[in-house]
Write a protein that holds these residues in place. Structure first.
Motif, PDB file in Angstrom:
ATOM      1  N   HIS A 150     -14.665   8.887   2.409  1.00  0.00           N
ATOM      2  CA  HIS A 150     -14.072   8.753   1.071  1.00  0.00           C
ATOM      3  C   HIS A 150     -13.619  10.124   0.628  1.00  0.00           C
ATOM      4  CE1 HIS A 150     -15.730   4.669   0.185  1.00  0.00           C
ATOM      5  NE2 HIS A 150     -16.534   5.026   1.163  1.00  0.00           N
ATOM      6  N   TRP A 151     -12.418  10.200   0.106  1.00  0.00           N
ATOM      7  CA  TRP A 151     -11.966  11.474  -0.467  1.00  0.00           C
ATOM      8  C   TRP A 151     -12.163  11.401  -1.980  1.00  0.00           C
ATOM      9  CZ3 TRP A 151      -6.683  12.458   2.498  1.00  0.00           C
ATOM     10  CH2 TRP A 151      -6.991  12.858   3.820  1.00  0.00           C
ATOM     11  N   ASP A 152     -13.399  11.146  -2.393  1.00  0.00           N
ATOM     12  CA  ASP A 152     -13.716  10.929  -3.806  1.00  0.00           C
ATOM     13  C   ASP A 152     -14.280  12.208  -4.417  1.00  0.00           C
ATOM     14  OD1 ASP A 152     -13.177   8.381  -2.906  1.00  0.00           O
ATOM     15  OD2 ASP A 152     -14.887   7.456  -3.900  1.00  0.00           O
ATOM     16  N   GLU A 159      -8.801  11.700  -4.210  1.00  0.00           N
ATOM     17  CA  GLU A 159      -7.649  12.318  -3.565  1.00  0.00           C
ATOM     18  C   GLU A 159      -7.018  11.262  -2.655  1.00  0.00           C
ATOM     19  OE1 GLU A 159      -7.898  16.246  -2.716  1.00  0.00           O
ATOM     20  OE2 GLU A 159      -6.381  16.283  -1.148  1.00  0.00           O
ATOM     21  N   ARG A 160      -5.733  10.995  -2.861  1.00  0.00           N
ATOM     22  CA  ARG A 160      -5.023   9.993  -2.051  1.00  0.00           C
ATOM     23  C   ARG A 160      -5.748   8.652  -2.068  1.00  0.00           C
ATOM     24  NH1 ARG A 160      -1.101  13.621  -2.205  1.00  0.00           N
ATOM     25  NH2 ARG A 160      -1.587  15.479  -1.033  1.00  0.00           N
ATOM     26  N   GLY A 161      -6.243   8.243  -3.216  1.00  0.00           N
ATOM     27  CA  GLY A 161      -7.027   7.014  -3.266  1.00  0.00           C
ATOM     28  C   GLY A 161      -6.188   5.783  -3.539  1.00  0.00           C
ATOM     29  N   ASN A 199     -18.086  11.742  -0.273  1.00  0.00           N
ATOM     30  CA  ASN A 199     -17.295  12.623  -1.152  1.00  0.00           C
ATOM     31  C   ASN A 199     -16.179  13.323  -0.386  1.00  0.00           C
ATOM     32  OD1 ASN A 199     -19.428  14.075   0.189  1.00  0.00           O
ATOM     33  ND2 ASN A 199     -18.945  15.834  -1.090  1.00  0.00           N
ATOM     34  N   ASN A 200     -15.221  13.808  -1.157  1.00  0.00           N
ATOM     35  CA  ASN A 200     -14.006  14.432  -0.626  1.00  0.00           C
ATOM     36  C   ASN A 200     -14.317  15.615   0.293  1.00  0.00           C
ATOM     37  OD1 ASN A 200     -11.422  15.386  -0.260  1.00  0.00           O
ATOM     38  ND2 ASN A 200     -10.923  15.524  -2.440  1.00  0.00           N
ATOM     39  N   VAL A 201     -13.527  15.731   1.360  1.00  0.00           N
ATOM     40  CA  VAL A 201     -13.656  16.890   2.252  1.00  0.00           C
ATOM     41  C   VAL A 201     -13.271  18.190   1.542  1.00  0.00           C
ATOM     42  CG1 VAL A 201     -13.444  15.714   4.463  1.00  0.00           C
ATOM     43  CG2 VAL A 201     -11.371  16.375   3.215  1.00  0.00           C
ATOM     44  N   ASN A 202     -12.445  18.096   0.510  1.00  0.00           N
ATOM     45  CA  ASN A 202     -12.243  19.256  -0.363  1.00  0.00           C
ATOM     46  C   ASN A 202     -13.467  19.252  -1.275  1.00  0.00           C
ATOM     47  OD1 ASN A 202      -9.713  19.783   0.750  1.00  0.00           O
ATOM     48  ND2 ASN A 202      -8.691  18.415  -0.691  1.00  0.00           N
ATOM     49  N   ALA A 203     -14.558  19.797  -0.764  1.00  0.00           N
ATOM     50  CA  ALA A 203     -15.867  19.440  -1.317  1.00  0.00           C
ATOM     51  C   ALA A 203     -16.303  20.327  -2.470  1.00  0.00           C
ATOM     52  CB  ALA A 203     -16.918  19.488  -0.209  1.00  0.00           C
ATOM     53  N   ILE A 355       0.068  16.739  13.129  1.00  0.00           N
ATOM     54  CA  ILE A 355       0.491  17.208  11.809  1.00  0.00           C
ATOM     55  C   ILE A 355      -0.368  16.591  10.714  1.00  0.00           C
ATOM     56  CG2 ILE A 355       2.433  17.392  10.168  1.00  0.00           C
ATOM     57  CD1 ILE A 355       2.984  19.119  12.554  1.00  0.00           C
ATOM     58  N   ASP A 356      -0.099  15.348  10.356  1.00  0.00           N
ATOM     59  CA  ASP A 356      -0.869  14.824   9.232  1.00  0.00           C
ATOM     60  C   ASP A 356      -0.584  13.361   8.919  1.00  0.00           C
ATOM     61  OD1 ASP A 356      -2.475  14.627   7.076  1.00  0.00           O
ATOM     62  OD2 ASP A 356      -1.222  15.779   5.711  1.00  0.00           O
ATOM     63  N   PHE A 357      -1.176  12.429   9.635  1.00  0.00           N
ATOM     64  CA  PHE A 357      -1.101  11.012   9.267  1.00  0.00           C
ATOM     65  C   PHE A 357       0.315  10.532   8.973  1.00  0.00           C
ATOM     66  CE2 PHE A 357      -5.569  11.791   7.460  1.00  0.00           C
ATOM     67  CZ  PHE A 357      -6.185  11.338   8.600  1.00  0.00           C
ATOM     68  N   GLU A 384      -1.523   7.258   2.396  1.00  0.00           N
ATOM     69  CA  GLU A 384      -0.964   8.483   1.818  1.00  0.00           C
ATOM     70  C   GLU A 384       0.527   8.616   2.107  1.00  0.00           C
ATOM     71  OE1 GLU A 384      -2.951  12.055   3.058  1.00  0.00           O
ATOM     72  OE2 GLU A 384      -1.420  13.360   2.195  1.00  0.00           O
ATOM     73  N   TYR A 385       0.911   8.276   3.327  1.00  0.00           N
ATOM     74  CA  TYR A 385       2.314   8.442   3.726  1.00  0.00           C
ATOM     75  C   TYR A 385       3.000   7.087   3.954  1.00  0.00           C
ATOM     76  CZ  TYR A 385       1.191  13.397   4.439  1.00  0.00           C
ATOM     77  OH  TYR A 385       0.808  14.705   4.267  1.00  0.00           O
ATOM     78  N   PHE A 386       2.372   6.037   3.506  1.00  0.00           N
ATOM     79  CA  PHE A 386       2.911   4.695   3.749  1.00  0.00           C
ATOM     80  C   PHE A 386       3.100   3.917   2.453  1.00  0.00           C
ATOM     81  CE2 PHE A 386       1.939   4.941   8.341  1.00  0.00           C
ATOM     82  CZ  PHE A 386       2.998   4.206   8.858  1.00  0.00           C
TER      83      PHE A 386
HETATM   84  O1  GCW Z   1      -2.788  15.307   4.294  1.00  0.00           O
HETATM   85  C1  GCW Z   1      -3.487  16.246   3.630  1.00  0.00           C
HETATM   86  C2  GCW Z   1      -3.595  15.660   2.278  1.00  0.00           C
HETATM   87  C3  GCW Z   1      -4.710  16.262   1.490  1.00  0.00           C
HETATM   88  C4  GCW Z   1      -5.988  16.135   2.306  1.00  0.00           C
HETATM   89  C5  GCW Z   1      -5.777  16.848   3.636  1.00  0.00           C
HETATM   90  C6  GCW Z   1      -6.974  16.733   4.560  1.00  0.00           C
HETATM   91  C7  GCW Z   1      -8.241  15.935   1.577  1.00  0.00           C
HETATM   92  O2  GCW Z   1      -2.371  15.817   1.632  1.00  0.00           O
HETATM   93  O3  GCW Z   1      -4.801  15.550   0.297  1.00  0.00           O
HETATM   94  O4  GCW Z   1      -7.070  16.673   1.619  1.00  0.00           O
HETATM   95  O5  GCW Z   1      -4.712  16.278   4.305  1.00  0.00           O
HETATM   96  O6  GCW Z   1      -6.973  15.851   5.405  1.00  0.00           O
HETATM   97  O7  GCW Z   1      -7.880  17.527   4.448  1.00  0.00           O
END
Ligand code: GCW
Length: 674
Positions: A150-152, A159-161, A199-203, A355-357, A384-386
């Motif tokens: 969860h990115w809560d 985040e991106r919920g 909790n969110n990885v941006n912790a 890259i990123d999802f 997030e990207y869909f």
């Molecule tokens: O894709 C990015 C997202 C961020 C996210 C990051 C990650 C939690 O835009 O919102 O942060 O990836 O995966 O750490």
């Protein structure tokens, strides 16, 4: 969700099931066994539309008997030891047996949680209206850690919920335990998911404070009978953040001692804690590099703090990228030199792509390069990207595509799925995680079809060979209807939905054309940002001479990260799969595609195809009114309308923008941009 337990609509089938299941007999009295028995009771009473008897001994004819050889004399007497031996700690057997000369159905396992998983599987059989004749099913998970993330944030914003506020109501915990917490555990356990990171990885460092640990312990208490382990995202700079030390240098003995003590405290609250998840030196998060140490130094220091405790692991994320390098395709450069340096209770958590999802990515080359490192997959269920929780985009096909990718790391058969399973490099710890999006929305996920991606993730985390189509069909049957006239077109709709999303956003290997920050709408024109890799032009490299990012040896050479046979395929502009063409090559607008069209024509074609696919999804959905309740029918219909509008915006923005470089007309036969 898929645990609706509506009465079986087919009368013949209902009659047969009622005869085949007369009673639930459970002997073990652990909390997990009680939950298994309760779930069977609840479900069978719903599906069979009558209360179902329960007992602890003397099974009647056609009883359903559940248990382990340890907790049930009935199961022990069956002598299933050989069958069970093959199924490990979490597997189960569902089989027809004779007990006291009477026919019985049996759900047997080595452990209580195996019985729980077997019970859910048994219920799936009924929910999907399969025959119970001559049952003999054995199943065991292929991966150990099957985890949702969860990115809560602690203020309940996700985040991106996109599905409301966080489920975790920190303000009322630990005193009030919402019944949703248990439903959440049931949903996950029904798929065999055995871990959650709350909790969110941006912790926020406060997650390790006593104030929060007390609340987390209350949630762990609810999840425990369902054998869902608690993991916490931690902030690497916790020691200074708590004000105890001025440093978080992993080689400083005071820092090591701090983590040992804090971790001991966490285990006081949650004795069966699964471990920590860490995002370090990524997107501004602190990490060991701030102290001139590397990822292994940081991860191993935390892992050492876990070791005295019960089975604790550290999930260390590999999502790192630096703005100073020429190609963001490069977490490989940071991690590859550290292969073999990570402690054995560290697992590197790697996103599926480099890259990123994105709607489509090649696989992250770390999977085939880190031979001596435990690795697990990170997928994204939250869209997030869909198109957030607004667009319909079943992620099963993306997961399947990723898991079945042949890497050739050790010759043929080195698929991502097999690497994850530890079959290719013989790694000891295995797993799969997905970022999910449930929140306070009444249907949990915002768009009802986001549930299907959660479902597919869980099924594939159990068995990476399960196909997207199978998962889609199961989900449709359990969540909506078993009517074949509904299943066939809806399965097709789901199976097309991801490719539609690719087509109207970023076909042929284009990527990251989003407006920066929100990641919803298109902005291929973005060129100014604080970082070059946070612009769209960085990714598409559109120019008068053509389109795409050259990652061959005449460009960034990121292609060399892949095993030689694959690097050869990806590096050859005529051999690379066209769906990845612009990931790896900068190609002229006149480049001939397999269809006979030029690159420009093909690009236009794909963008228009994406919109047409959404329209076909609308038509298919409109024909389903008879099989879907009014509320969900209206909601999905309305959301598809928004999706069509957005798909047109994507198409027109991108086609018109790229046209400024190609200088070519939109070929005849396509509708005018709006
Ligand atoms: O894709 C990015 C997202 C961020 C996210 C990051 C990650 C939690 O835009 O919102 O942060 O990836 O995966 O750490």
């Amino acid at each position: 969700m898929w645990l609706r337990y509506q009465p079986i609509s087919n009368e013949q089938q209902l009659k047969t099931y009622r005869k085949q299941i007369t009673q639930v007999v459970a002997q073990g009295d652990s909390a997990t066994m009680q939950k298994a028995a309760a779930e069977l009771q609840r479900c069978l009473s719903g599906l069979l539309a009558k209360p179902i008897a329960s007992a602890t001994k003397n099974p009647a004819k056609n009883a359903l008997v559940i248990g382990t050889p340890n907790n049930s004399t009935l199961i022990a007497a069956l002598g299933l030891n050989t069958e069970l031996a093959a199924l490990g700690d979490e597997g189960y057997l569902i089989a027809e047996q004779k007990i006291n000369k009477r026919t019985a159905l049996v759900i047997a396992a080595n452990t209580d949680v195996g019985v729980l998983y077997g019970s859910f599987h048994f219920l799936h059989l009924l929910q999907t209206q399969q025959s119970l004749d001559n049952l003999n099913i054995g199943s065991a998970p292929k991966l150990q850690h099957r985890v949702v993330n969860h990115w809560d944030n602690l203020n309940r914003v996700e985040e991106r919920g996109y599905a409301g506020l966080s489920l975790w109501d920190w303000g009322t915990l630990p005193d009030h335990k919402s019944e949703r917490y248990e439903d959440y555990a049931r949903i996950n356990a029904s798929l065999g998911i055995n871990g959650t990171v709350l909790n969110n990885v941006n912790a926020d460092p406060r997650i390790l404070s006593d104030q929060f640990l007390e609340k987390i312990a209350a949630l762990a208490y609810v999840f425990r009978p369902y054998r869902i382990k608690m993991y916490l995202s931690i902030n690497y700079n916790s020691p200074p953040a708590f004000g105890d030390l001025e440093t978080a240098d992993p080689l400083d003995p005071r820092v090591q001692q701090w983590w040992k003590e804090r971790t001991a405290r966490v285990y006081k609250y949650i004795p069966d804690l699964g471990g920590y998840l860490v995002k370090a030196n990524s997107e501004g998060q602190p990490g060991p590099q701030d102290y001139n140490r590397n990822h292994a130094d940081g991860a191993n220091m935390l892992a050492a703090g876990q070791k005295p405790f019960w089975l604790g692991v550290v999930f260390w994320r590999a999502f790192v990228y630096s703005p100073d390098i020429g190609d963001r395709f490069r977490s490989y450069d940071e991690f590859r030199p550290l292969d073999g340096k990570f402690a054995d209770n560290v697992i590197l958590q790697v996103k599926n792509g480099p890259i990123d999802f994105q709607p489509r990515e090649p696989y992250s080359a770390l999977f085939s390069a880190m031979e001596k490192t435990n690795m697990m997959m990170e997928f994204q269920v939250t869209q997030e990207y869909f198109g957030f929780a607004t667009h319909l985009a079943y992620q099963g096909p993306l997961f399947e595509e990723s898991l079945r990718t042949e890497t050739y790391a050790k010759g043929e058969g080195s698929t991502i799925g097999n690497i994850l399973e530890g079959k290719v490099f013989k790694t000891k710890r295995t797993g799969m995680a997905a970022v999910i999006n449930p929140g306070t929305d009444r249907n949990w996920t915002g768009h009802p079809f986001v549930q299907s991606s959660w479902y597919a993730f869980g099924r594939m985390a159990w068995d990476h060979e399960i196909s997207a189509e199978t998962a889609a069909e199961e989900w449709l049957r359990m969540t909506f209807s078993n009517e074949q006239k509904f299943i066939d077109p809806m399965k097709e709709l789901m199976m097309t939905s991801r490719e539609a999303g690719v087509n109207y956003r970023s076909p042929l290997g284009l990527t990251h054309l989003y407006s920066q920050g929100d990641h919803y709408g298109p902005a291929p024109w973005t060129e100014n940002s604080e970082r070059p890799d946070w612009t769209a032009i960085y990714y598409h490299r559109a120019a008068k001479d053509g389109l795409g990012f050259n990652r061959t040896n005449t460009g960034s050479n990121a292609i060399a990260q892949y095993p030689a046979p694959l690097a050869k395929i990806y590096g050859d502009v005529n051999a690379v799969p066209e769906e990845l063409l612009l990931w790896f090559h900068h190609v002229s607008w006149d480049h001939k595609m397999k269809s006979g069209r030029t690159l420009w024509e093909e690009l236009v074609h794909k963008y228009y195809e994406g919109v047409e696919q959404v329209r076909a999804m609308q038509t298919a959905w409109d024909a389903q009114e008879a099989w879907v309740d009014a509320a969900r029918f209206a909601q999905v219909k309305a959301l598809l309308k928004v999706q069509e509008r957005d798909a047109i915006i994507w198409r027109d923005s991108c086609v018109l923008y790229f046209q400024t470089y190609s200088g070519k007309l939109i070929p005849a036969g396509y509708e005018k941009p709006k």
